[in-house]
Design an enzyme around this catalytic site. Structure first.
Site, PDB file in Angstrom:
ATOM      1  N   ARG A  49      14.790  29.883  -1.118  1.00  0.00           N
ATOM      2  CA  ARG A  49      15.215  28.675  -1.838  1.00  0.00           C
ATOM      3  C   ARG A  49      14.049  27.723  -2.077  1.00  0.00           C
ATOM      4  O   ARG A  49      14.089  26.902  -2.982  1.00  0.00           O
ATOM      5  CB  ARG A  49      16.355  27.973  -1.069  1.00  0.00           C
ATOM      6  N   TYR A  73      19.026  17.705 -26.613  1.00  0.00           N
ATOM      7  CA  TYR A  73      19.692  18.984 -26.365  1.00  0.00           C
ATOM      8  C   TYR A  73      21.081  18.695 -25.768  1.00  0.00           C
ATOM      9  O   TYR A  73      21.215  17.828 -24.887  1.00  0.00           O
ATOM     10  CB  TYR A  73      18.843  19.820 -25.408  1.00  0.00           C
ATOM     11  N   ASP A 107      10.751  17.479 -22.547  1.00  0.00           N
ATOM     12  CA  ASP A 107      11.275  18.844 -22.671  1.00  0.00           C
ATOM     13  C   ASP A 107      10.461  19.536 -23.764  1.00  0.00           C
ATOM     14  O   ASP A 107      10.551  19.188 -24.943  1.00  0.00           O
ATOM     15  CB  ASP A 107      12.770  18.773 -23.038  1.00  0.00           C
TER      16      ASP A 107
HETATM   17  C1  LIG Z   1      18.345  25.827 -23.801  1.00  0.00           C
HETATM   18  C2  LIG Z   1      17.739  24.499 -23.620  1.00  0.00           C
HETATM   19  C3  LIG Z   1      17.901  23.780 -22.427  1.00  0.00           C
HETATM   20  C4  LIG Z   1      18.776  24.272 -21.293  1.00  0.00           C
HETATM   21  O1  LIG Z   1      18.251  25.436 -20.750  1.00  0.00           O
HETATM   22  P1  LIG Z   1      19.167  26.547 -20.010  1.00  0.00           P
HETATM   23  O2  LIG Z   1      18.168  27.561 -19.615  1.00  0.00           O
HETATM   24  O3  LIG Z   1      20.176  27.012 -20.999  1.00  0.00           O
HETATM   25  O4  LIG Z   1      19.797  25.863 -18.852  1.00  0.00           O
HETATM   26  C5  LIG Z   1      17.279  22.551 -22.312  1.00  0.00           C
HETATM   27  N1  LIG Z   1      16.533  22.049 -23.311  1.00  0.00           N
HETATM   28  C6  LIG Z   1      16.357  22.714 -24.476  1.00  0.00           C
HETATM   29  C7  LIG Z   1      15.527  22.097 -25.539  1.00  0.00           C
HETATM   30  C8  LIG Z   1      16.953  23.954 -24.664  1.00  0.00           C
HETATM   31  O5  LIG Z   1      16.787  24.605 -25.819  1.00  0.00           O
END
Ligand SMILES: *Cc1c(COP(=O)(O)O)cnc(C)c1O
Length: 394
Positions: free
Chosen positions: A61, A114, A186
């Site tokens: 973990r 997102y 992100d």
């Molecule tokens: C898909 C996505 C996420 C979430 O990711 P998961 O792996 O589906 O949990 C977050 N931010 C963006 C921009 C995404 O495209």
């Protein structure tokens, strides 16, 4: 091999397997360390390992050699000091948000996030007493105006989904730094091949490695990269409690995908250019939202910030919702599916799928129309893709 305990009985020897100890050569690829824990010779080393992120491996973990390899690889690509790999992109986002925020805190987020992130922020507001102000991702003045004494974070996306608006990372991160707030970006849509937010002042970069980093539509994963050790350690202590950890096999698949990231991104971007350009000239299409087109509101910023314009974009069909639905059932090569960033071209109709929970008013505000189609362009031959889109439009 280590000693095989020849003095013991078969029942015991079957349990205590010979372990490879490799000398004189080493594996070319990173092996999968499929073990949940690690054995110690020295109890003091074990105690030490449980309290800090850079001690000996102790428990799955916390991390694992395969997972650590992925953490270091992505952190290295992003120009960070360390990374935390998680079981999904949302796992990485939540590890960071929950690890850094407490009730009463305020955060400033870019509008049109997102969907999963937007839903999570609503949870934080509804159940954890955190407040959020939304500002455009390219407006440092609006960020400055939104900041309060209790503001802790600004949350951005390099390229937004599905309208591909580009965030002004240098402007927003500089404003955040001036005001003493951490910036989280992100970078899933851009990947470190097109943009490295830490070079533009970001403190934390998050990824859904499910998408381009793994790249083959066979794994769900996430990763947070940190620009400084103090923030990393703060989040690490929370991360091991939260338990959103990555699995070694998922990490291994992602490492394998990462090796071809640069090549794939080049092809995703050049395929997207061809399709976006031709769609923009097609009579059945009203508008194409790809930041590599001069008509896109982020065209200039994208040219400065990104070394490629990305493989995902949206286009609006002139025939509205009916045309959107017809298009979805007419494509043959492009697959009707969620997600993005894999080698296969995927299409979806946001108004009836990913964004179906938005009201018509919210849809309009995020720029998504009834006839908007999102395409995540794969690495197939571009002319095969164009033939498919052209027959579906006809
Ligand atoms: C898909 C996505 C996420 C979430 O990711 P998961 O792996 O589906 O949990 C977050 N931010 C963006 C921009 C995404 O495209």
């Amino acid at each position: 091999m280590n000693d095989f305990r020849p003095e013991t009985r078969p029942e015991t020897r079957a349990v205590h397997l010979p372990q490879p100890i490799i000398e004189g050569s080493r594996p070319i690829t990173v092996p999968i360390y499929q073990t949940s824990g690690f054995v110690f010779d020295d109890p003091a080393v074990m105690a030490d390992a449980m309290g800090r992120p850079d001690g000996a491996y102790v428990y799955g973990r916390y991390t694992n050699p395969t997972v650590r390899s992925l953490e270091q690889a992505v952190s290295g690509l992003e120009g960070g000091v360390a990374g935390i790999a998680t079981g999904s992109g949302m796992g990485a986002i939540n590890t960071v948000l929950l690890g850094l925020l407490k009730p009463g805190d305020h955060l400033v987020a870019q509008s049109s996030l997102y969907g999963g992130t937007a839903a999570m922020l609503n949870e934080l507001v509804g159940r954890f007493g955190i407040t959020v102000t939304y500002v455009p991702g390219d407006d440092p003045g609006a960020l400055r105006a939104a900041v309060r004494p209790e503001t802790r974070l600004v949350y951005l996306e390099t390229i937004s989904n599905p309208m591909t608006l580009v965030a002004d990372l240098p402007g927003m991160c500089a404003a955040a730094a001036e005001l003493g707030i951490l910036s989280v970006v992100d970078n899933t849509f851009a990947t470190p091949m097109l943009c490295r937010p830490i070079e533009h002042g970001a403190d934390i970069v998050v990824h859904s490695t499910t998408k381009y980093l793994s790249g083959h539509t066979d794994v769900v994963g996430g990763l947070a990269v940190f620009a400084d050790n103090a923030t990393y350690e703060r989040v690490w202590h929370f991360a091991i409690e939260l338990g959103a950890s990555a699995d070694p096999f998922a990490a291994w698949l992602t490492l394998r995908g990462l090796q071809t990231l640069a090549l794939r991104m080049e092809r995703h971007c050049s395929n997207a250019r061809l399709l976006a350009t031709r769609l923009a000239e097609h009579p059945a299409v009203d508008a194409v939202h790809w930041p590599g087109l001069a008509s896109h509101p982020s065209y200039e910023l994208a040219g400065k910030l990104l070394s490629g314009f990305g493989g995902v974009f949206a286009f609006d069909l002139a025939g509205g919702r009916a045309a959107g639905e017809r298009f979805m059932s007419s494509v043959r090569l492009a697959l009707l599916a969620p997600s993005l960033g894999g080698v296969e071209t995927l299409v979806l109709h946001p108004a009836t799928t990913s964004h179906r929970s938005l009201s018509p008013e919210e849809l309009r505000r995020s720029g998504i129309g009834e006839g908007t189609v999102r395409i995540a362009v794969g690495i197939e031959h571009p002319e095969d893709l164009w033939s498919d889109l052209a027959q579906a439009l006809a």
